[in-house]
Design an enzyme around this catalytic site. Structure first.
Site, PDB file in Angstrom:
ATOM      1  N   LYS A 205      78.266  65.577  54.697  1.00  0.00           N
ATOM      2  CA  LYS A 205      79.751  65.611  55.306  1.00  0.00           C
ATOM      3  C   LYS A 205      80.553  65.719  53.739  1.00  0.00           C
ATOM      4  CE  LYS A 205      79.408  64.490  60.185  1.00  0.00           C
ATOM      5  NZ  LYS A 205      79.611  63.329  60.929  1.00  0.00           N
ATOM      6  N   ARG A 241      71.909  60.268  62.242  1.00  0.00           N
ATOM      7  CA  ARG A 241      72.019  61.608  62.489  1.00  0.00           C
ATOM      8  C   ARG A 241      71.793  62.348  61.294  1.00  0.00           C
ATOM      9  NH1 ARG A 241      75.267  65.597  62.998  1.00  0.00           N
ATOM     10  NH2 ARG A 241      75.000  67.189  64.708  1.00  0.00           N
TER      11      ARG A 241
END
Ligand code: PT1
Length: 263
Positions: A205, A241
């Site tokens: 991210k 995740r």
């Protein structure tokens, strides 16, 4: 939890051929690398991503879930905000509904989750994927994310979802500045203490590029992803995740081996 995206930008051909075979190959690789759960999604929710119709989303995820189900008994979660997609996915063999809107997409979502009887991941997001990164603002990000998640858990339970089926996720990157993301990661022990299994998703991210500005490309963010997920593991999260299953499993295994020997 290994990420399997079935979106037109997730294949090297640019998505002209979204065959279930491509997805199954990817899924098999993640299982071989040590994934305990596969998270299959047909709509990107990263900042600025375009929405997908219910029909197209079902067409993307259902054949892949069916094919993975035939190939393996690995638990499958479906990454969708749409109750109709969750329903089709659970029917096809998924057992977890991973919902980045925490059952807010439509009024019937909590009842559908109860009816399906599946596990449900309730994630925090401020705003919507199209605009959530515009100017996210909190008075106290940890307290607000915590209160939101507990409120959504109560709504789910009021609709009939069993407490044991509920997971919570602070939603790293969903309507958060670099500072918000880091403060939430530092507060993971507080989320774990709520008593629900916590899912953490920091893989590749953008906040990582806030710490390391040279990490422009998502593929440059492996080190930062592993650091964030190890911090989660130390705090006691139930699952992470990730895209990079092999490297993450190795890091988690080394951490666990060290922990075993900690006096
Ligand atoms: C997540 C998650 C998810 N993340 C759950 N589901 C994504 N439960 C999709 C960026 O800042 O963390 N938890 N489903 C992917 N979303 C993003 C968000 C991807 C932000 C990238 C960014 O780069």
């Amino acid at each position: 939890m290994g990420i399997v995206n079935v979106t037109p930008d997730s294949f090297s051909d640019g998505g002209q051929f979204l065959s279930a075979a491509d997805g199954v190959e990817h899924a098999r690789r993640l299982i071989a690398q040590g994934a305990d759960i596969l998270d299959i999604g047909g709509e990107s929710t990263r900042p600025g991503a375009a929405p997908v119709s219910e029909f197209d989303e079902i067409l993307r995820v259902v054949p892949l879930i069916e094919a993975v189900r035939r190939a393996s008994d690995v638990p499958i979660s479906v990454d969708t905000m749409k109750p109709a997609v969750a329903r089709a996915a659970i029917k096809a063999g998924a057992t977890i509904w991973n919902d980045v809107t925490a059952l807010r997409f439509s009024p019937e979502a909590p009842e559908v989750a109860a009816e399906l009887g599946c596990d449900v991941v309730l994630m925090h997001m401020l705003g919507e994927p199209g605009t959530m990164q515009d100017a996210p603002c909190y008075e106290d990000v940890v307290a607000e994310v915590e209160a939101f998640l507990l409120g959504r858990a109560l709504t789910a339970m009021a609709a009939g979802v069993a407490r044991e089926k509920i997971w919570l996720d602070p939603g790293i990157g969903f309507g958060k500045t670099l500072e918000h993301n880091l403060v939430l990661l530092a507060a993971l022990p507080r989320f774990v203490a709520l008593g629900y299994p916590i899912l953490l998703g920091a893989s590749r991210k953008r906040f990582i590029a806030g710490v390391d500005p040279s990490a422009h490309a998502a593929s440059d963010r492996l080190g930062g992803s592993i650091a964030a997920h190890l911090a989660g593991a130390q705090a006691g999260v139930a699952a992470v995740r990730v895209h990079d299953v092999r490297e993450t499993v190795q890091a988690l295994d080394v951490l666990a081996a060290i922990r075993d020997r900690t006096a």
